[in-house]
Design a protein around this motif. Structure first.
Motif, PDB file in Angstrom:
ATOM      1  N   ALA A 289     -28.861 -35.004  34.128  1.00 17.38           N
ATOM      2  CA  ALA A 289     -28.381 -36.215  33.444  1.00 17.38           C
ATOM      3  C   ALA A 289     -27.100 -35.946  32.672  1.00 17.38           C
ATOM      4  O   ALA A 289     -27.061 -35.090  31.793  1.00 17.38           O
TER       5      ALA A 289
ATOM      6  N   ASP B  82     -33.612 -43.576  28.888  1.00 16.43           N
ATOM      7  CA  ASP B  82     -32.465 -42.762  28.495  1.00 16.43           C
ATOM      8  C   ASP B  82     -32.998 -41.398  28.068  1.00 16.43           C
ATOM      9  O   ASP B  82     -33.894 -41.331  27.213  1.00 16.43           O
TER      10      ASP B  82
ATOM     11  N   LYS C  28     -19.884 -28.894  29.765  1.00 24.84           N
ATOM     12  CA  LYS C  28     -20.695 -27.988  30.605  1.00 24.84           C
ATOM     13  C   LYS C  28     -20.732 -26.600  29.977  1.00 24.84           C
ATOM     14  O   LYS C  28     -21.778 -25.953  29.930  1.00 24.84           O
TER      15      LYS C  28
ATOM     16  N   TYR D  65     -27.512 -45.432  34.803  1.00 27.00           N
ATOM     17  CA  TYR D  65     -26.104 -45.624  34.418  1.00 27.00           C
ATOM     18  C   TYR D  65     -25.201 -45.477  35.636  1.00 27.00           C
ATOM     19  O   TYR D  65     -24.246 -46.227  35.816  1.00 27.00           O
TER      20      TYR D  65
ATOM     21  N   SER E  98     -26.543 -44.919  38.970  1.00 24.59           N
ATOM     22  CA  SER E  98     -27.440 -44.871  40.127  1.00 24.59           C
ATOM     23  C   SER E  98     -28.142 -46.210  40.246  1.00 24.59           C
ATOM     24  O   SER E  98     -27.916 -47.098  39.430  1.00 24.59           O
TER      25      SER E  98
ATOM     26  N   ALA F 215     -32.019 -39.793  39.789  1.00 26.05           N
ATOM     27  CA  ALA F 215     -31.741 -40.884  40.739  1.00 26.05           C
ATOM     28  C   ALA F 215     -30.323 -40.800  41.291  1.00 26.05           C
ATOM     29  O   ALA F 215     -29.950 -41.563  42.183  1.00 26.05           O
ATOM     30  N   GLY F 216     -29.513 -39.871  40.775  1.00 32.14           N
ATOM     31  CA  GLY F 216     -28.116 -39.776  41.185  1.00 32.14           C
ATOM     32  C   GLY F 216     -27.929 -39.030  42.497  1.00 32.14           C
ATOM     33  O   GLY F 216     -28.886 -38.771  43.242  1.00 32.14           O
TER      34      GLY F 216
ATOM     35  N   PRO G 174     -19.736 -30.362  45.710  1.00 30.60           N
ATOM     36  CA  PRO G 174     -20.786 -30.951  46.545  1.00 30.60           C
ATOM     37  C   PRO G 174     -20.274 -32.174  47.304  1.00 30.60           C
ATOM     38  O   PRO G 174     -19.699 -33.086  46.704  1.00 30.60           O
TER      39      PRO G 174
HETATM   40  P1  NAD Z   1     -24.630 -38.661  39.285  1.00 32.65           P
HETATM   41  O1  NAD Z   1     -23.824 -39.439  38.311  1.00 32.65           O
HETATM   42  O2  NAD Z   1     -24.802 -39.213  40.650  1.00 32.65           O
HETATM   43  O3  NAD Z   1     -26.089 -38.364  38.679  1.00 32.65           O
HETATM   44  C1  NAD Z   1     -26.309 -38.226  37.291  1.00 32.65           C
HETATM   45  C2  NAD Z   1     -27.452 -39.161  36.939  1.00 32.65           C
HETATM   46  O4  NAD Z   1     -27.716 -39.054  35.539  1.00 32.65           O
HETATM   47  C3  NAD Z   1     -27.157 -40.633  37.223  1.00 32.65           C
HETATM   48  O5  NAD Z   1     -28.197 -41.165  38.007  1.00 32.65           O
HETATM   49  C4  NAD Z   1     -27.111 -41.271  35.848  1.00 32.65           C
HETATM   50  O6  NAD Z   1     -27.583 -42.597  35.858  1.00 32.65           O
HETATM   51  C5  NAD Z   1     -28.005 -40.347  35.055  1.00 32.65           C
HETATM   52  N1  NAD Z   1     -27.763 -40.327  33.618  1.00 32.65           N
HETATM   53  C6  NAD Z   1     -26.589 -40.098  32.953  1.00 32.65           C
HETATM   54  N2  NAD Z   1     -26.804 -40.138  31.621  1.00 32.65           N
HETATM   55  C7  NAD Z   1     -28.135 -40.377  31.449  1.00 32.65           C
HETATM   56  C8  NAD Z   1     -28.958 -40.531  30.313  1.00 32.65           C
HETATM   57  N3  NAD Z   1     -28.471 -40.457  29.058  1.00 32.65           N
HETATM   58  N4  NAD Z   1     -30.271 -40.783  30.498  1.00 32.65           N
HETATM   59  C9  NAD Z   1     -30.791 -40.886  31.750  1.00 32.65           C
HETATM   60  N5  NAD Z   1     -30.055 -40.743  32.872  1.00 32.65           N
HETATM   61  C10 NAD Z   1     -28.744 -40.496  32.707  1.00 32.65           C
HETATM   62  O7  NAD Z   1     -23.997 -37.196  39.344  1.00 32.65           O
HETATM   63  P2  NAD Z   1     -24.295 -36.019  40.370  1.00 32.65           P
HETATM   64  O8  NAD Z   1     -23.103 -35.839  41.214  1.00 32.65           O
HETATM   65  O9  NAD Z   1     -25.632 -36.188  40.980  1.00 32.65           O
HETATM   66  O10 NAD Z   1     -24.299 -34.812  39.339  1.00 32.65           O
HETATM   67  C11 NAD Z   1     -25.497 -34.354  38.732  1.00 32.65           C
HETATM   68  C12 NAD Z   1     -25.144 -33.328  37.678  1.00 32.65           C
HETATM   69  O11 NAD Z   1     -24.413 -32.267  38.297  1.00 32.65           O
HETATM   70  C13 NAD Z   1     -24.239 -33.867  36.569  1.00 32.65           C
HETATM   71  O12 NAD Z   1     -24.644 -33.278  35.346  1.00 32.65           O
HETATM   72  C14 NAD Z   1     -22.862 -33.372  36.952  1.00 32.65           C
HETATM   73  O13 NAD Z   1     -22.036 -33.177  35.835  1.00 32.65           O
HETATM   74  C15 NAD Z   1     -23.199 -32.040  37.616  1.00 32.65           C
HETATM   75  N6  NAD Z   1     -22.177 -31.612  38.578  1.00 32.65           N
HETATM   76  C16 NAD Z   1     -21.768 -32.480  39.545  1.00 32.65           C
HETATM   77  C17 NAD Z   1     -20.765 -32.092  40.439  1.00 32.65           C
HETATM   78  C18 NAD Z   1     -20.256 -33.053  41.477  1.00 32.65           C
HETATM   79  O14 NAD Z   1     -19.135 -32.850  41.954  1.00 32.65           O
HETATM   80  N7  NAD Z   1     -21.020 -34.080  41.878  1.00 32.65           N
HETATM   81  C19 NAD Z   1     -20.231 -30.811  40.356  1.00 32.65           C
HETATM   82  C20 NAD Z   1     -20.701 -29.945  39.370  1.00 32.65           C
HETATM   83  C21 NAD Z   1     -21.679 -30.367  38.479  1.00 32.65           C
END
Ligand code: NAD
Ligand code: WQD
Length: 338
Positions: A81, A58, A153, A34, A36, A9-10, A180
């Motif tokens: 997640a 979760d 990571k 959390y 989103s 959902a993120g 991104p």
């Molecule tokens: P985001 O926070 O928008 O999305 C992550 C989602 O995971 C959220 O919707 C959150 O509610 C959910 N979440 C977290 N813990 C959870 C749990 N225990 N159970 C269920 N849901 C859970 O982040 P994003 O930007 O979409 O990033 C997605 C992934 O990519 C992440 O793992 C992030 O570390 C990785 N990433 C992001 C970036 C960036 O700059 N956005 C860069 C490199 C890697």
């Protein structure tokens, strides 16, 4: 393919839902909201015409995940997640390690119990650590992560690499995202950070919309053409399409691959700011500020492996990224909140 999007959902997950549906796949989202908002599913329906299957749970809850795996019979998993704010990870390291490792470990145990063999993992360029010689190639050894988020990571990559050794026949893609930004061109979905953003583009858009007074330009004395930090910004829609390509690849390959997802082109902070102002016809308040501790001068990918292995490359420009980020923020000044 029916694909579980853990954390779907993120920001990146929601854009991946769109691209998977458009490629004929069936995404199923599990998220605890959390970072989103459930309203994203109304927006996804407006974009795709489909009701996306969503479980609020979760990912660390093994019983809930077992029930979902038993019901859905997934062909593959994408593991988004996790928590992602670097400064917070320094202050709350245990919370970060617990969630960012437990989500993946719980998924891997479910995969073993339910015979699912394919997983795409959201890794990060930050795993390379402080290397001052871009472009970064997957064969380069890590210089050592520099904060708990980056370590989480790195540790995930080790766990997933070992999981393939213990589970021959599994296929794993460790996707190292660069920076991104952007949003779906509809302006209906985008990045919705908690509190004051850490990253450049959400900070820029919140200044533009009047939620923050000015943008700090962190460092103008880097050894780069204009003195500001250079990064590999990638449009989130291109990134989402990289996940579709990775799922297709995993379908007929086994083993574990580390793959950069970036454009291969570095842009400076001033390039981003100037482009944002030009394409959106506005002016940002800017203040020259000190470097942030630990920031690299220049950090960008070599995206050759993604092109050769996945047949994927980016299509969108920095103009697109700036236009689409602003459309999302302008139309949704408070994200998914009214
Ligand atoms: P985001 O926070 O928008 O999305 C992550 C989602 O995971 C959220 O919707 C959150 O509610 C959910 N979440 C977290 N813990 C959870 C749990 N225990 N159970 C269920 N849901 C859970 O982040 P994003 O930007 O979409 O990033 C997605 C992934 O990519 C992440 O793992 C992030 O570390 C990785 N990433 C992001 C970036 C960036 O700059 N956005 C860069 C490199 C890697
Ligand atoms: C980009 C450039 C800043 C904010 C971070 C994480 C990394 C990854 C992506 C998840 C730098 C400058 C920034 C501001 C500025 N995330 N800047 N003013 O640091 O490359 O990477 O996000 O995996 O792990 O560390 O991205 O967007 O924070 O910074 O001048 O208000 O913008 O100094 O040069 P970064 P960023």
């Amino acid at each position: 393919m029916k694909i579980l999007l853990a954390g779907g959902a993120g920001f990146i997950g929601s854009h991946t839902v769109v691209e998977l549906i458009q490629a004929g796949h069936e995404p199923v989202v599990v998220d605890n909201l959390y970072n989103s908002n459930r309203k994203v599913f109304e927006r996804l329906k407006a974009i795709t015409g489909k009701d996306v299957c969503f479980y609020e749970a979760d990912v660390c809850d093994a019983q809930a995940m077992d029930d979902i795996f038993a019901r859905e019979h997934f062909d593959a998993v994408i593991q988004f997640a996790g928590y992602k704010a670097v400064p917070e990870s320094v202050r709350e390291s245990v919370k970060y390690y617990r969630n960012n490792l437990d989500t993946t470990l719980t998924l891997l145990e479910c995969m073993q119990r339910h015979g699912v063999t394919r997983i795409v993992f959201s890794s990060s360029a930050t795993v390379y650590g402080p290397i001052e010689e871009s472009p970064l190639v997957e064969t380069m050894p890590s210089a050592g992560p520099t904060n708990p988020y980056a370590w989480s990571k790195y540790m995930n990559e080790v766990i997933l690499r070992d999981a393939v050794v213990s589970n021959p026949g599994w296929s794993v893609a460790l996707l190292r995202y660069f920076n991104p930004i952007g949003a779906h061109e509809s302006g209906l979905i985008g990045e919705n950070p908690l509190g004051i953003p850490n990253n450049l583009m959400p900070y820029v858009t919140q200044v533009a919309v009047g939620k923050l007074p000015h943008l700090n330009i962190n460092g103008t004395d880097f050894p780069t053409p204009d003195g500001t930090g250079v990064r590999d910004y990638i449009h989130v829609v291109d990134l989402a399409r990289g996940h579709v390509a990775a799922c297709d690849y995993l379908f007929d390959h086994t083993g574990c691959e580390v793959i950069n997802l970036g454009t291969g082109v570095g842009y400076s902070v001033m390039d981003v700011v100037n482009t944002f102002e030009r394409v959106n016809e506005l002016t940002l308040e800017k203040v020259i500020a000190p470097r942030r501790p630990g920031d690299m001068a220049s950090y960008y990918s070599d995206p050759t492996k993604a092109k050769n292995l996945l047949g994927w490359q980016t299509e969108k420009t920095l103009d697109d990224m700036c236009r689409d980020s602003w459309r999302w923020q302008k139309n949704n000044p408070n994200g998914y909140e009214d």
